[in-house]
Design a protein around this motif. Structure first.
Motif, mmCIF file in Angstrom:
data_model
loop_
_atom_site.group_PDB
_atom_site.id
_atom_site.type_symbol
_atom_site.label_atom_id
_atom_site.label_comp_id
_atom_site.label_asym_id
_atom_site.label_seq_id
_atom_site.Cartn_x
_atom_site.Cartn_y
_atom_site.Cartn_z
ATOM 1 N N ARG A 110 11.382 9.217 48.156
ATOM 2 C CA ARG A 110 11.519 10.475 47.411
ATOM 3 C C ARG A 110 10.548 11.530 47.927
ATOM 4 N NH1 ARG A 110 11.657 7.846 41.330
ATOM 5 N NH2 ARG A 110 13.831 7.096 41.377
ATOM 6 N N LEU A 114 11.361 15.134 49.435
ATOM 7 C CA LEU A 114 10.751 16.365 48.941
ATOM 8 C C LEU A 114 10.072 17.147 50.061
ATOM 9 C CD1 LEU A 114 9.142 15.340 45.531
ATOM 10 C CD2 LEU A 114 11.055 16.891 45.896
ATOM 11 N N ASP A 129 4.496 16.019 39.371
ATOM 12 C CA ASP A 129 5.150 14.871 38.737
ATOM 13 C C ASP A 129 5.580 15.258 37.331
ATOM 14 O OD1 ASP A 129 4.719 13.304 40.937
ATOM 15 O OD2 ASP A 129 2.870 12.402 40.167
ATOM 16 N N ASP A 160 14.180 19.115 43.196
ATOM 17 C CA ASP A 160 13.888 17.793 43.744
ATOM 18 C C ASP A 160 14.476 17.739 45.143
ATOM 19 O OD1 ASP A 160 16.593 17.462 43.409
ATOM 20 O OD2 ASP A 160 16.450 15.787 41.999
ATOM 21 N N LYS A 162 17.354 16.930 46.128
ATOM 22 C CA LYS A 162 18.790 17.230 46.240
ATOM 23 C C LYS A 162 19.135 18.650 45.833
ATOM 24 C CE LYS A 162 19.716 13.046 47.520
ATOM 25 N NZ LYS A 162 20.475 12.129 46.658
ATOM 26 N N VAL A 165 16.315 21.727 39.841
ATOM 27 C CA VAL A 165 16.173 20.965 38.600
ATOM 28 C C VAL A 165 16.078 21.893 37.405
ATOM 29 C CG1 VAL A 165 14.652 19.392 37.332
ATOM 30 C CG2 VAL A 165 15.123 18.999 39.746
ATOM 31 N N ALA A 263 21.075 17.957 41.755
ATOM 32 C CA ALA A 263 19.780 17.305 41.559
ATOM 33 C C ALA A 263 19.904 16.185 40.530
ATOM 34 C CB ALA A 263 18.736 18.317 41.111
ATOM 35 N N ALA A 264 19.001 15.223 40.635
ATOM 36 C CA ALA A 264 18.932 14.138 39.641
ATOM 37 C C ALA A 264 18.097 14.635 38.459
ATOM 38 C CB ALA A 264 18.331 12.887 40.263
ATOM 39 N N THR A 267 16.716 12.015 35.957
ATOM 40 C CA THR A 267 15.983 10.856 36.475
ATOM 41 C C THR A 267 14.885 11.215 37.476
ATOM 42 O OG1 THR A 267 17.646 10.525 38.217
ATOM 43 C CG2 THR A 267 17.956 9.334 36.141
ATOM 44 N N SER A 268 14.760 12.471 37.849
ATOM 45 C CA SER A 268 13.743 12.850 38.834
ATOM 46 C C SER A 268 12.346 12.606 38.272
ATOM 47 C CB SER A 268 13.890 14.322 39.218
ATOM 48 O OG SER A 268 15.073 14.525 39.968
ATOM 49 N N GLN A 270 9.368 13.008 40.873
ATOM 50 C CA GLN A 270 8.594 13.930 41.699
ATOM 51 C C GLN A 270 9.443 15.177 41.979
ATOM 52 O OE1 GLN A 270 8.887 10.627 42.946
ATOM 53 N NE2 GLN A 270 6.889 9.927 42.209
ATOM 54 N N VAL A 271 8.841 16.353 41.842
ATOM 55 C CA VAL A 271 9.551 17.614 42.059
ATOM 56 C C VAL A 271 8.656 18.569 42.841
ATOM 57 C CG1 VAL A 271 10.991 17.410 39.993
ATOM 58 C CG2 VAL A 271 8.743 18.501 39.833
#
Length: 291
Positions: A110, A114, A129, A160, A162, A165, A263-264, A267-268, A270-271
């Motif tokens: 992850r 990022l 986080d 994140d 993907k 967020v 984006a997750a 469930t993410s 770390q961003v």
């Protein structure tokens, strides 16, 4: 009465002296021992006697063998139980280490994603986080472990690996609040990556998204990817946001376009907090007539 010449009864007749008898017996035993050593004539008798007395020997040795075997069995059983307990502890320890390794590997993956996202946007970004969900049952918000002391500002985009967020809506010294993209009060200007058709993406409050203010005859198709347009001067243009999953053109003059986030969001862990390329210009001042 005269007893001269009278012989005593045989029962009272005295034999050889005990010493003489002992000497005679010892002599006979020595002779037999020497003869057996010399000629082995008692070997057959000895073998036969051993065969006859073998069951008696086994019966006599059975209790001792039983006690010895039982003690050995219980000692072995205790040792096996101890080894099994040690193996179970080692297995649990190995499983825990493997789980930690898998979690670290997933976290590293992850973080690498990022880092790749940070390189793509080419603006200042702050890694953070997600600590926990905000204690508001009517909103979809999370709390980050970065705040004003780390350079976080209200209005910045949060992504994140993907896509987007959410957006920072409140900043504290060491923490900040992020309103997720799926919150019903959250909106973001977007455009279709394929052809540049613009619209505004709104959260549904139930995990989904809806693209609004797009004409019914606009070229928007299922599967199109939506990215930030950057028209608000807050979000960096070109950030992945959502994917079109359904288009309804018959409901109104505007198409009803359902989307799902890339984006997750739920469930993410770390961003990245994405900085601005430039601050937006201030709104134009109203003249006296407009007031």
């Amino acid at each position: 009465m005269s007893f001269v010449g009278h012989q005593p009864p045989p029962i009272f007749k005295r034999g050889p002296a005990p010493t003489a008898r002992l000497f005679a017996f010892v002599t006979v035993c020595l002779v037999l021992l020497v003869a057996d050593l010399r000629f082995r004539y008692l070997e057959v008798m000895r073998d036969a006697l051993s065969v006859v007395t073998y069951p008696v020997q086994m019966a006599a040795a059975t209790p001792a063998d039983f006690v010895l075997n039982a003690s050995h069995y219980f000692a072995t059983l205790i040792e096996v139980q101890r080894e099994n307990a040690d193996l179970r502890r080692q297995q649990l320890s190995s499983g825990e280490r493997l789980l930690r390794f898998e979690l670290l590997e997933l976290e590293n993956q992850r973080l690498r994603e990022l880092l790749d996202m940070s390189r793509r946007v080419e603006v200042k970004s702050i890694a953070a986080d997600i600590l926990y969900n905000a204690p508001d049952p009517f909103a979809r918000k999370v709390i980050l472990d970065r705040g004003a002391q780390q350079g976080v500002e209200a209005g910045l985009a949060v992504v994140d690996a993907k896509g987007v967020v959410g957006q920072v809506t409140r900043v504290h010294p060491v923490q900040s609040e992020v309103t997720l993209l799926t919150d019903r009060n959250q909106s973001i200007p977007v455009s279709v990556l394929r052809n540049g058709v613009r619209g505004v993406l709104f959260g549904s409050g139930q995990g989904g998204l809806e693209m609004r203010f797009v004409l019914a005859d606009a070229d928007v198709r299922e599967g199109d990817q939506l990215v930030t347009s950057g028209l608000d001067g807050v979000f960096v243009p070109g950030l992945p946001v959502a994917k079109v999953v359904g288009v309804d053109r018959a409901s109104d003059a505007f198409a009803r376009i359902e989307c799902e986030p890339l984006a997750a969001i739920e469930t993410s862990v770390q961003v990245l907090v994405i900085g601005r390329t430039a601050y937006p210009p201030p709104p134009p001042a109203l003249d006296a007539r407009e007031r």
